[in-house]
Write a protein that holds these residues in place. Structure first.
Motif, PDB file in Angstrom:
ATOM      1  N   ASP A  42      47.579  35.353  39.833  1.00 57.34           N
ATOM      2  CA  ASP A  42      47.556  34.593  38.577  1.00 57.34           C
ATOM      3  C   ASP A  42      48.352  33.322  38.827  1.00 57.34           C
ATOM      4  N   LEU A  43      47.651  32.209  39.043  1.00 59.04           N
ATOM      5  CA  LEU A  43      48.324  30.962  39.407  1.00 59.04           C
ATOM      6  C   LEU A  43      49.262  30.438  38.320  1.00 59.04           C
ATOM      7  N   THR A  44      49.076  30.903  37.106  1.00 59.23           N
ATOM      8  CA  THR A  44      49.964  30.477  36.028  1.00 59.23           C
ATOM      9  C   THR A  44      51.233  31.322  35.967  1.00 59.23           C
TER      10      THR A  44
END
Length: 176
Positions: A42-44
Motif C-alpha cells: 500500500d504505497l500510501t
C-alpha cells in the motif's frame, strides 16, 4: 535509509542507521547500521516489516551500490561493515518477506591480512572489506588483503582464500 533496493513488487530492503537498542547516550555514538524490510504493497501506508540493527558503525553499502549484493535465489544479502570494535567484516543476512531479516554470520579476512605493513602503522584501509560476491551457495569477501570464500549458511567458516600480496601500500617492499 541511505540505500534502497526493491524486493519483488511489494517490498524494499534498505540500509541505513538506527539507534542501538542497548546504547548508552553518555558514551556517544549510539547509532548503528540497520538493515530493514519494508512492505510497500500500500504505497500510501508503507510498513516497516522487520529491522536488524547490526553491531556496526558504518557500511560502504550506505553510499555505494556495488557494496550491496542481493542474491535472490538464496534470499541472501551481503554488505561490508566496520564493527564497533573497528574490525572489518562482510555481514551476511537472510531476508524473506514472510519471516523478515535474520543475521547469518560474518566473513572475516584475519589470516589474509597477517604480514601487512600499512603507512603510518594504520591498517584500517588495508584490512577493509570492500565488496561481496555471491556465486551459487558461496559468498566471497573482497578487500585489500585478497579474496575469502565461505558458505552462505556458515559465513564464519573460511573455505578458501587468495592473498593479494605485494599490491599497493599495505605490503612491505620485496627484500624488507
Amino acid at each position: 535509509s541511505d540505500y534502497i533496493h526493491p524486493l519483488g513488487e511489494d517490498h524494499l530492503i534498505t540500509v541505513g542507521m538506527d539507534a542501538a537498542p542497548d546504547a548508552d547516550p553518555e558514551w556517544g555514538n549510539t547509532w548503528r547500521v540497520a538493515v530493514s524490510l519494508f512492505d510497500v504493497s500500500d504505497l500510501t501506508d508503507p510498513v516497516l516489516a522487520d529491522r536488524e540493527v547490526l553491531d556496526s558503525r558504518n557500511s560502504e553499502a550506505q553510499t555505494e551500490h556495488h557494496a550491496f549484493t542481493w542474491f535472490d535465489e538464496q534470499d541472501a544479502l551481503a554488505i561490508p561493515i566496520q564493527t564497533m570494535s573497528g574490525d572489518w567484516a562482510l555481514q551476511v543476512l537472510n531476508i524473506d518477506t514472510e519471516t523478515g531479516v535474520d543475521l547469518v554470520g560474518q566473513v572475516r579476512q584475519g589470516q589474509l591480512t597477517e604480514g601487512m605493513v600499512a603507512p603510518e602503522g594504520d591498517l584500517g584501509e588495508c584490512t577493509r572489506i570492500r565488496r561481496p560476491i555471491m556465486m551459487e551457495d558461496k559468498v566471497w569477501a573482497m578487500g585489500a588483503g585478497g579474496l575469502t570464500a565461505a558458505s552462505l549458511d556458515q559465513p564464519e567458516v573460511e573455505l578458501a582464500a587468495v592473498a593479494f600480496t605485494g599490491i599497493g601500500d599495505c605490503w612491505p617492499e620485496e627484500g624488507e
